[in-house]
Design a protein around this motif. Structure first.
Motif, short mmCIF file in Angstrom:
data_model
loop_
_atom_site.label_atom_id
_atom_site.label_comp_id
_atom_site.label_asym_id
_atom_site.label_seq_id
_atom_site.Cartn_x
_atom_site.Cartn_y
_atom_site.Cartn_z
N ASN A 38 -8.50 1.77 4.73
CA ASN A 38 -7.28 1.25 4.11
C ASN A 38 -6.40 0.52 5.13
OD1 ASN A 38 -7.97 2.29 1.59
ND2 ASN A 38 -7.01 4.26 2.03
N ARG A 39 -6.35 1.05 6.34
CA ARG A 39 -5.54 0.42 7.40
C ARG A 39 -6.14 -0.91 7.85
NH1 ARG A 39 -4.89 4.27 12.23
NH2 ARG A 39 -6.94 5.00 11.55
N LEU A 40 -7.48 -0.90 8.00
CA LEU A 40 -8.16 -2.08 8.52
C LEU A 40 -9.32 -2.43 7.60
CD1 LEU A 40 -8.29 -0.98 12.29
CD2 LEU A 40 -6.57 -2.43 11.20
N PRO A 41 -9.03 -2.95 6.40
CA PRO A 41 -10.09 -3.25 5.43
C PRO A 41 -11.01 -4.36 5.94
CG PRO A 41 -8.00 -4.15 4.69
CD PRO A 41 -7.69 -3.28 5.87
N CYS A 87 0.83 -1.22 0.00
CA CYS A 87 0.00 0.00 0.00
C CYS A 87 0.86 1.26 0.00
CB CYS A 87 -0.92 0.00 1.22
SG CYS A 87 -2.28 -1.19 1.12
N GLN A 88 1.90 1.27 0.81
CA GLN A 88 2.76 2.44 0.89
C GLN A 88 3.50 2.68 -0.42
OE1 GLN A 88 4.95 1.39 4.48
NE2 GLN A 88 3.69 2.76 5.72
N HIS A 89 3.92 1.60 -1.06
CA HIS A 89 4.62 1.72 -2.34
C HIS A 89 3.67 2.28 -3.42
CE1 HIS A 89 7.94 0.69 -5.08
NE2 HIS A 89 6.99 0.50 -5.97
N LEU A 90 2.39 1.91 -3.31
CA LEU A 90 1.40 2.35 -4.29
C LEU A 90 0.87 3.75 -3.98
CD1 LEU A 90 -0.60 -1.00 -4.53
CD2 LEU A 90 0.78 0.00 -6.36
#
Length: 301
Positions: free
Chosen positions: A148-151, A136-139
């Motif tokens: 986003n943190r806890l889908p 996620c961070q790379h994207l």
């Protein structure tokens, strides 16, 4: 109450902090010798009331009572003593993992408990979540958003982000390889004058592409096609030359690594990293090297 203290030290403590008697009356003798607790009792009436409400939880056998940080954190946050103790233990265990800094960066303070509860509920490991977070961070996904943190559907989002990460990484790697190849070719063209093909049974050619290094290494079974030699070449740290015989100019024979800074040969190997024969070494050291150094001076001028 006297456990671990002699009577003199107890009397001194009692004289300085009469609040100890208050804690004794509440049946909280393990805390009556904790200076931090005594000071808190003296200054904070709400804390005293909190102690009264929670004295059954606090009144544990010697050696099992809650530590001062746990007591103060439970009072401050309004959480139960057991909840605070379990959280602190889990957090300290978590600190020992390599994933801890990256995950803690987005789960600060008691938000980390949300994370612990989440992975327990979803039955996933810290490592699996870390892979998701890294993707996620790379994207560039906004990880300040809870969704986003806890889908809700972790595995579906995990697989989606990992697939997107791999696709983007492949494009980035391809672009980097293309840029490296262009830079490599530019450096090779700059140092073409160091090639040699005069009055000898041997010739010396400079590598012109990273793929030529790979082919050379595969044929001669040494490491010139790996270990970052193409980057060193592109950055003009060292150059790679191919020594061939005039009879077989297309057949790999000996590979040379040449230092631009020191004007000397760093490595010189044939197949399976064997030392070249005397005739080849004579050509490399006595004929090609002086010629290359002279050509290099002319380029620098």
């Amino acid at each position: 109450f006297y456990k671990g203290r002699d009577i003199i030290s107890y009397l001194r403590l009692y004289e300085k902090y009469p609040q100890a008697e208050y804690l004794l009356k509440l049946g909280l003798s393990p805390y009556a010798e904790k200076v931090t607790i005594l000071r808190k009792v003296a200054k904070d009436k709400k804390f005293c009331k909190w102690l009264i409400r929670n004295r059954e939880q606090l009144n544990l056998p010697w050696g099992n009572y809650y530590t001062v940080p746990v007591v103060l954190e439970a009072y401050k946050t309004g959480r139960t003593l057991r909840e605070v103790k379990d959280f602190k233990f889990r957090r300290e265990t978590f600190r020992q993992q390599n994933h801890y800094p990256a995950i803690l960066e987005i789960f600060k303070g008691w938000e980390l408990k949300d994370y612990f509860d989440y992975i327990a509920k979803k039955e996933i490991s810290d490592g699996l979540y870390y892979d998701y977070l890294r993707a996620c961070q790379h994207l560039g996904i906004d990880m300040t958003k809870r969704e986003n943190r806890l889908p809700k559907d972790f595995m579906r989002m995990h697989d989606l982000r990992i697939a997107q990460f791999k696709e983007q990484k492949a494009l980035e790697d391809a672009k980097k390889r293309e840029e490296l190849a262009l830079k490599f070719s530019s450096v090779a063209e700059k140092y073409l004058p160091l090639q040699h093909n005069k009055r000898s049974a041997f010739i010396c050619m400079i590598a012109k592409t990273p793929s030529e290094l790979v082919k050379e290494g595969e044929y001669l079974h040494h490491c010139v096609g790996s270990l970052n030699y193409e980057r060193k070449f592109a950055d003009e740290q060292s150059l790679i030359f191919f020594i061939r015989t005039k009879e077989n100019p297309d057949k790999p024979f000996v590979t040379v690594e040449y230092s631009i800074a020191s004007h000397r040969i760093l490595q010189c190997y044939g197949i399976y990293n064997t030392k070249p024969n005397e005739d080849t070494l004579h050509y490399i050291n006595k004929i090609w090297l002086p010629y290359a150094n002279k050509a290099l001076k002319q380029i620098a001028a």
